[in-house]
Design an enzyme around this catalytic site. Structure first.
Site, PDB file in Angstrom:
ATOM      1  N   CYS A 267       0.907  -1.277   0.073  1.00 39.80           N
ATOM      2  CA  CYS A 267      -0.082   0.076   0.111  1.00 39.80           C
ATOM      3  C   CYS A 267       1.074   1.227  -0.200  1.00 39.80           C
ATOM      4  O   CYS A 267       2.359   1.151   0.422  1.00 39.80           O
ATOM      5  CB  CYS A 267      -0.918  -0.006   1.297  1.00 39.80           C
ATOM      6  N   GLY A 299      -5.917  -0.738   9.599  1.00 39.41           N
ATOM      7  CA  GLY A 299      -6.573  -1.654   8.576  1.00 39.41           C
ATOM      8  C   GLY A 299      -7.754  -1.130   8.383  1.00 39.41           C
ATOM      9  O   GLY A 299      -8.887  -2.120   8.500  1.00 39.41           O
ATOM     10  N   ASP A 338     -14.885  -0.842   4.497  1.00 37.06           N
ATOM     11  CA  ASP A 338     -14.169   0.156   5.210  1.00 37.06           C
ATOM     12  C   ASP A 338     -14.898   0.581   6.393  1.00 37.06           C
ATOM     13  O   ASP A 338     -16.118   0.814   6.488  1.00 37.06           O
ATOM     14  CB  ASP A 338     -13.976   1.327   4.454  1.00 37.06           C
ATOM     15  N   ARG A 340     -13.631   2.897   8.575  1.00 42.27           N
ATOM     16  CA  ARG A 340     -12.707   3.910   9.276  1.00 42.27           C
ATOM     17  C   ARG A 340     -14.016   5.213   9.709  1.00 42.27           C
ATOM     18  O   ARG A 340     -13.828   5.931  10.578  1.00 42.27           O
ATOM     19  CB  ARG A 340     -11.733   4.373   8.587  1.00 42.27           C
ATOM     20  N   SER A 362      -3.985  14.511   0.509  1.00 41.90           N
ATOM     21  CA  SER A 362      -4.816  13.269   0.599  1.00 41.90           C
ATOM     22  C   SER A 362      -5.552  13.060  -0.553  1.00 41.90           C
ATOM     23  O   SER A 362      -6.293  13.931  -1.127  1.00 41.90           O
ATOM     24  CB  SER A 362      -5.951  13.417   1.913  1.00 41.90           C
ATOM     25  N   LYS A 367     -12.535  11.647   3.302  1.00 41.69           N
ATOM     26  CA  LYS A 367     -11.888  12.589   4.292  1.00 41.69           C
ATOM     27  C   LYS A 367     -12.027  13.719   3.722  1.00 41.69           C
ATOM     28  O   LYS A 367     -12.411  14.742   4.411  1.00 41.69           O
ATOM     29  CB  LYS A 367     -10.414  12.311   4.302  1.00 41.69           C
TER      30      LYS A 367
HETATM   31 ZN   LIG Z   1      -1.390   0.716   4.448  1.00 44.15          ZN
END
Ligand SMILES: [Zn+2]
Length: 427
Positions: A267, A299, A338, A340, A362, A367
């Site tokens: 990644c 993760g 995801d 997050r 980013s 985000k």
């Molecule tokens: Zn990563």
């Protein structure tokens, strides 16, 4: 709400429990607990967050230190720590005063941290002197950070030591802060568009019934969840963060132990993080300020075990590790792509008083949407330079761009996604 939980007669009493029986916090009580008025204008009106284990004074659900609260319990069980230990806060005051900012007075702007958390020894000195054990949930300090990538950027002439932001030794001077999660449950529920009762019930049931007060004490609105917190690194003068005329270069980064610490090539996490640090240093040297906000959401907040299972599933699937299957493999294992959920992320930016990010390092649309949705203006978006993308991470970055991540270049189509392929497990 329902009747208070009764003490479980089958459970053996903890050896060091006073009186030899378990006192459940789900009983009403805490008659001496200070009131909390979330989002009140001053610290005195808001009141202290008391997450220590003195039953009479507690006014929250859960306890301090996030996930590390469990280690504290282990230390008590092992006899290494006295339950009655009080923190001596002498000389622990923040190196830099952050706020108060107008956002602190908006109960909806900050719902997942205590804006007064760094200054409790000062603003609640009276209550502490009166015997209430109030602990900081934020600490602010100064440090020097030395990264091989910054040294490399100096050698290549991209960065120049100036003796102010970046020293000849390659060390960058930073102000850094650690923040523990402090959730105002009504505000968190609103942020996620769910009912507070449903949120409390899910938190109770999905932690295996860890916090009965979630369902028995609706009067307790603040929860100190057993999760990781956040760290911020500021390059340049932190007072510039709240001034929209001072150029702010910022990255909000979610933890990736495999790449950030151990240099995994699957990644782009570490290369993007170190690129952001380079940009933050350059911005501070231009007279602006740089910010890295680092969240413990390993993760995609699925945890590292799930993450490694997904790696295996990606590498072993028929046709190999292709970008078109990137999100599908995560969903197969975890049930979601995801977890997050960037909804709470802007709180730390509000804590710092930020109203404008001139350069957001980013590519994440989630985000970006969360930050702009929180009323913070974003100028330029800085994507990761192509030469910093490891070969095996092309799968990740292409899948993300196709899913809506920002890119100044072309968005890969379905045909291209099928062609972008990572190496095999033992490749
Ligand atoms: Zn990563």
């Amino acid at each position: 709400m329902g009747s208070p939980m009764s003490a479980d007669a089958a459970a053996p009493p903890p050896a060091k429990s006073p009186g030899g029986h378990i006192r459940l916090t789900s009983h009403s009580g805490g008659s001496q607990a200070p009131a909390v008025r979330w989002g009140a204008a001053t610290a005195a009106e808001r009141g202290p967050i008391v997450g220590t284990t003195n039953r009479a004074h507690r006014n929250v659900i859960g306890t301090h230190s996030g996930a590390y609260g469990v280690y504290r319990a282990l230390a008590v069980a092992a006899g290494a720590l006295s339950r009655d230990h009080r923190a001596d806060l002498t000389n622990t005051a923040p190196t830099d005063v952050i706020g108060p900012h107008p956002q602190w007075r908006d109960p909806a702007a900050i719902v997942s941290l205590d804006p007064w958390g760094a200054m409790v020894a000062d603003v609640f000195a009276e209550q502490i002197a009166a015997g209430i054990d109030i602990r900081p949930t934020i600490a602010v300090t100064k440090a020097q950070v030395i990264l091989p990538e910054v040294g490399e950027a100096i050698r290549r002439g991209r960065l120049r030591p100036d003796g102010r932001v970046l020293l000849d030794t390659g060390a960058a001077l930073v102000t850094k802060a650690a923040l523990e999660p402090v959730w105002h449950l009504p505000g968190v529920a609103r942020r996620f568009g769910c009912d507070e009762t449903d949120l409390r019930r899910a938190l109770f049931e999905e932690t295996g019934g860890m916090y009965p007060e979630l369902v028995t004490r609706p009067d307790l609105e603040v929860f100190l969840p057993p999760i990781g917190g956040q760290t911020i690194y500021v390059f340049g003068d932190p007072h510039g963060l709240a001034d929209p005329t001072v150029e702010l270069t910022a990255r909000v980064h979610d933890e990736c132990n495999g790449s950030d610490v151990f240099g995994s090539d699957i990644c782009t996490c570490r290369p993007y993080l170190t690129h952001a640090i380079e940009e933050a240093i350059l911005g501070a040297q231009r007279g602006g300020v740089g910010l890295i906000a680092y969240s413990r959401k390993e993760g995609r907040a699925l945890g590292e075990v799930t993450k490694f299972l997904v790696y295996n599933a990606r590498k072993r699937q028929a046709g190999g590790d292709t970008a078109d299957q990137y999100f599908a493999r995560t969903e197969c294992v975890a049930g979601v792509q995801d977890m997050r959920f960037q909804e709470l992320m802007p709180d730390v930016l509000h804590w710092l008083g930020i109203t404008k990010i001139h350069r957001l390092v980013s590519m994440s649309n989630m985000k970006y949407d969360a930050i702009t949705g929180a009323g913070i203006e974003v100028g330029e978006r800085v994507s990761i330079p192509d030469e910093l993308i490891p070969a095996d991470a092309q799968v990740e970055i292409d899948a993300k761009m196709a899913a809506g991540y920002y890119t100044p270049g072309d968005v890969p189509d379905a045909e291209e996604l099928r062609k972008v392929k990572g190496r095999e497990l033992d490749g």
